[in-house]
Scaffold this motif. Structure first.
Motif, PDB file in Angstrom:
ATOM      1  N   SER A 132       8.306  12.473   2.648  1.00 20.40           N
ATOM      2  CA  SER A 132       8.124  13.712   3.402  1.00 20.40           C
ATOM      3  C   SER A 132       7.705  13.376   4.827  1.00 20.40           C
ATOM      4  N   ILE A 133       7.710  14.383   5.701  1.00 16.49           N
ATOM      5  CA  ILE A 133       7.306  14.156   7.089  1.00 16.49           C
ATOM      6  C   ILE A 133       5.839  13.729   7.169  1.00 16.49           C
ATOM      7  N   ASP A 134       4.984  14.287   6.297  1.00 15.21           N
ATOM      8  CA  ASP A 134       3.575  13.885   6.284  1.00 15.21           C
ATOM      9  C   ASP A 134       3.432  12.430   5.856  1.00 15.21           C
ATOM     10  N   GLU A 135       4.205  12.040   4.849  1.00 19.28           N
ATOM     11  CA  GLU A 135       4.152  10.647   4.404  1.00 19.28           C
ATOM     12  C   GLU A 135       4.660   9.708   5.489  1.00 19.28           C
ATOM     13  N   LEU A 136       5.729  10.130   6.189  1.00 21.44           N
ATOM     14  CA  LEU A 136       6.261   9.299   7.261  1.00 21.44           C
ATOM     15  C   LEU A 136       5.228   9.110   8.365  1.00 21.44           C
ATOM     16  N   ARG A 166       0.819  -1.222   0.000  1.00 15.65           N
ATOM     17  CA  ARG A 166       0.000   0.000   0.000  1.00 15.65           C
ATOM     18  C   ARG A 166       0.849   1.266   0.000  1.00 15.65           C
ATOM     19  N   PHE A 167       2.150   1.122   0.193  1.00 13.50           N
ATOM     20  CA  PHE A 167       3.033   2.284   0.211  1.00 13.50           C
ATOM     21  C   PHE A 167       3.788   2.385  -1.114  1.00 13.50           C
ATOM     22  N   VAL A 218      11.319   5.125   8.811  1.00 12.37           N
ATOM     23  CA  VAL A 218      10.481   3.975   9.136  1.00 12.37           C
ATOM     24  C   VAL A 218      11.112   2.742   8.498  1.00 12.37           C
ATOM     25  N   CYS A 219      11.350   1.719   9.305  1.00 12.61           N
ATOM     26  CA  CYS A 219      11.925   0.455   8.824  1.00 12.61           C
ATOM     27  C   CYS A 219      10.853  -0.620   8.969  1.00 12.61           C
ATOM     28  N   LEU A 220      10.312  -1.049   7.851  1.00 13.43           N
ATOM     29  CA  LEU A 220       9.217  -2.015   7.846  1.00 13.43           C
ATOM     30  C   LEU A 220       9.779  -3.411   7.593  1.00 13.43           C
ATOM     31  N   HIS A 238       1.995   9.313   8.059  1.00 10.70           N
ATOM     32  CA  HIS A 238       0.917   8.479   7.525  1.00 10.70           C
ATOM     33  C   HIS A 238       1.308   6.999   7.605  1.00 10.70           C
ATOM     34  N   ILE A 239       2.556   6.691   7.227  1.00  7.51           N
ATOM     35  CA  ILE A 239       3.015   5.299   7.294  1.00  7.51           C
ATOM     36  C   ILE A 239       2.964   4.795   8.737  1.00  7.51           C
ATOM     37  N   LEU A 240       3.430   5.629   9.686  1.00  8.60           N
ATOM     38  CA  LEU A 240       3.406   5.217  11.095  1.00  8.60           C
ATOM     39  C   LEU A 240       1.984   4.971  11.582  1.00  8.60           C
TER      40      LEU A 240
END
Length: 375
Positions: A64-68, A52-53, A152-154, A70-72
Motif C-alpha cells: 500500500s502507499i502507507d507501506e511504501l 524487516r520488510f 521501491v527497488c531495494l 514506511h519502507i522509504l
C-alpha cells in the motif's frame, strides 16, 4: 541523467507532446505498452533491513502507499555507503517497458513512444520529464487525475534487487481507450505480461496486429508465470507473439520444470509459438532461437554489477535494435549483452551517459553496428 533533469524542473509544465491536439510528425518505430506510468525509488540497503520488510528477499510483492512510505523512511535511515561515488538513492521513471523504450531512444537512436496513463501528481511530472528528456514520444500517454504508480527497488551489496511496487491506486489506461492511431505506422509493440492486465494486453495486441506490427512479450517475473501459466500459454498459442523474452527463472516456470531444468528446453517451447525466443541467463549470458537456429552468447560486464535492475529490460533494448536494423540473431544477442551489461554498472534502470560510452566501446570491439545518434 534523466533523474537529475527531472528533479531540476519540479514545476515544469508537461511537454507539448502530452497536451491534446498535437501528434508526432512520424510514427515511432517502437511503441511500448505500459498501462501505468511508474516511478522507481532505487536504494542500496543491507540484508538486515530487507529482513524487516514482509515478503521474500529478491521477490516482488505489492504494498500500500502507507507501506511504501514506511519502507522509504526506513531506507533513508539505513543507506549503504556509496561505491565509486555513486548516488545512493535514485528516483526515476521506471517500469520494464519504460526502461526498454528509453534505452532504445537514448542509447540506440531508435524512435519510440509509450502507450499508457500518467497521474497529475509530482511523480507523474517526474515520469514525463524523464522520458521526454530521453527522447521518448509521449503523444500516446494519457494524462489522468489521480496517483502515478511507484515502486521501491531495494538493492543489496551483491547487486540483487527486491521490489515493493504500489500499484493499486494508480491511474491506468483501459482497453476501450486504445486508438488505431496509437499503433499505426510503427514496427514493434513491446508488452510485459501481467495476468491482471490481460484485457488491455489482448486488445492492444489485436489492434497492433491489424496495423501490421510485430509484438514483443516480456514474461515479467517467475511468480507471474507460475500463478497464471495457463493464460500465458493461451496468449502464446494465438500466434500473435513474435518475440518472447524470459529470464532463467521465468523459463523454468514456463515448462513447469525443476531447478535443474535446461533453459534450452524452455527456449524450444517458446520457439514453437514465436519467431524469436530468448532466455537470458544473468552472468551466463543468453540462449536465443530463430527458426531452427539456436545461439548462445556470453554476458558482458556482469562481474562489475552494482545493481541488476533493468538488465533484462536493457538487454531487450539492444536485441530489438538489432532486429530493427536487420542484424543476424547472434549479433542481436551480442548487442543485447552489451546494453544489458551497461545498465548494471550503476543504480537504477536507466543507463548513465558514461555507461552508454562503455557500451559503444564494447560494441565497437566486437564489430557490431553502432547506432546513428542525433546530437
Amino acid at each position: 541523467m534523466g533523474a537529475e533533469a527531472a528533479h531540476g524542473h519540479p514545476q515544469q509544465q508537461p511537454p507539448s507532446s502530452l497536451r491534446p491536439g498535437r501528434e508526432a510528425a512520424a510514427p515511432p518505430a517502437v511503441v511500448g505498452l505500459q498501462l501505468s506510468a511508474l516511478i522507481d525509488h532505487v536504494a542500496r540497503v543491507d540484508w538486515s533491513l530487507l529482513d524487516r520488510f514482509p515478503g521474500d528477499r529478491g521477490g516482488s510483492q505489492q504494498v500500500s502507499i502507507d507501506e511504501l512510505n514506511h519502507i522509504l523512511d526506513e531506507v533513508n535511515a539505513h543507506i549503504l555507503p556509496s561505491r565509486n561515488d555513486l548516488t545512493p538513492v535514485t528516483t526515476i521513471a521506471g517500469g520494464s517497458v519504460a526502461n526498454t523504450i528509453r534505452g532504445l531512444s537514448a542509447g540506440f537512436g531508435i524512435s519510440t513512444g509509450i502507450i499508457g496513463a500518467c497521474g497529475d501528481d509530482n511523480q507523474g511530472l517526474l515520469f514525463v520529464n524523464n522520458m521526454s528528456f530521453s527522447g521518448v514520444d509521449l503523444t500516446r500517454l494519457r494524462a489522468k487525475k489521480g496517483h502515478t504508480a511507484q515502486c521501491v527497488c531495494l538493492v543489496d551489496a551483491s547487486g540483487n534487487r527486491t521490489m515493493r511496487p504500489c500499484l493499486s491506486s494508480a491511474v491506468k489506461i483501459q482497453a476501450n481507450e486504445f486508438r488505431k492511431e496509437d499503433f499505426k505506422g510503427s514496427k514493434w509493440l513491446i508488452v510485459r505480461y501481467a495476468q491482471q492486465n490481460m484485457e488491455q494486453i489482448v486488445e492492444a495486441i489485436r489492434i497492433a496486429k491489424q496495423e501490421g506490427l510485430s509484438v514483443s512479450l516480456d514474461l515479467a517475473s517467475f511468480e507471474m508465470v507460475r500463478d497464471s501459466r495457463s493464460k500465458l500459454v493461451n496468449l502464446l498459442e494465438t500466434g500473435n507473439i513474435d518475440l518472447c523474452f524470459a529470464n532463467e527463472d521465468e523459463a523454468r516456470e514456463v515448462i513447469g520444470g525443476s531447478l535443474e531444468s535446461d533453459p534450452e528446453e524452455a527456449l524450444a517451447f517458446l520457439g514453437k509459438y514465436c519467431k524469436w525466443a530468448v532466455v537470458t541467463l544473468a552472468s551466463k549470458g543468453c540462449v536465443a532461437k530463430h527458426g531452427k537456429q539456436v545461439v548462445r552468447v556470453p554476458a558482458i560486464g556482469e562481474s562489475n554489477a552494482v545493481d541488476t535492475t533493468g538488465a533484462g529490460d536493457l538487454f531487450a533494448s539492444g536485441f530489438l535494435y538489432g532486429l530493427v536494423k536487420g542484424l543476424p540473431l547472434e549479433e542481436c544477442c551480442k548487442v543485447g549483452a552489451c546494453s544489458g551489461g551497461s545498465v548494471t554498472r550503476a543504480l537504477g534502470g536507466e543507463v548513465r551517459p558514461e555507461n552508454w560510452q562503455w557500451m559503444y566501446k564494447q560494441m565497437h570491439a566486437r564489430g557490431l553496428l553502432l547506432p546513428e545518434l542525433k546530437n
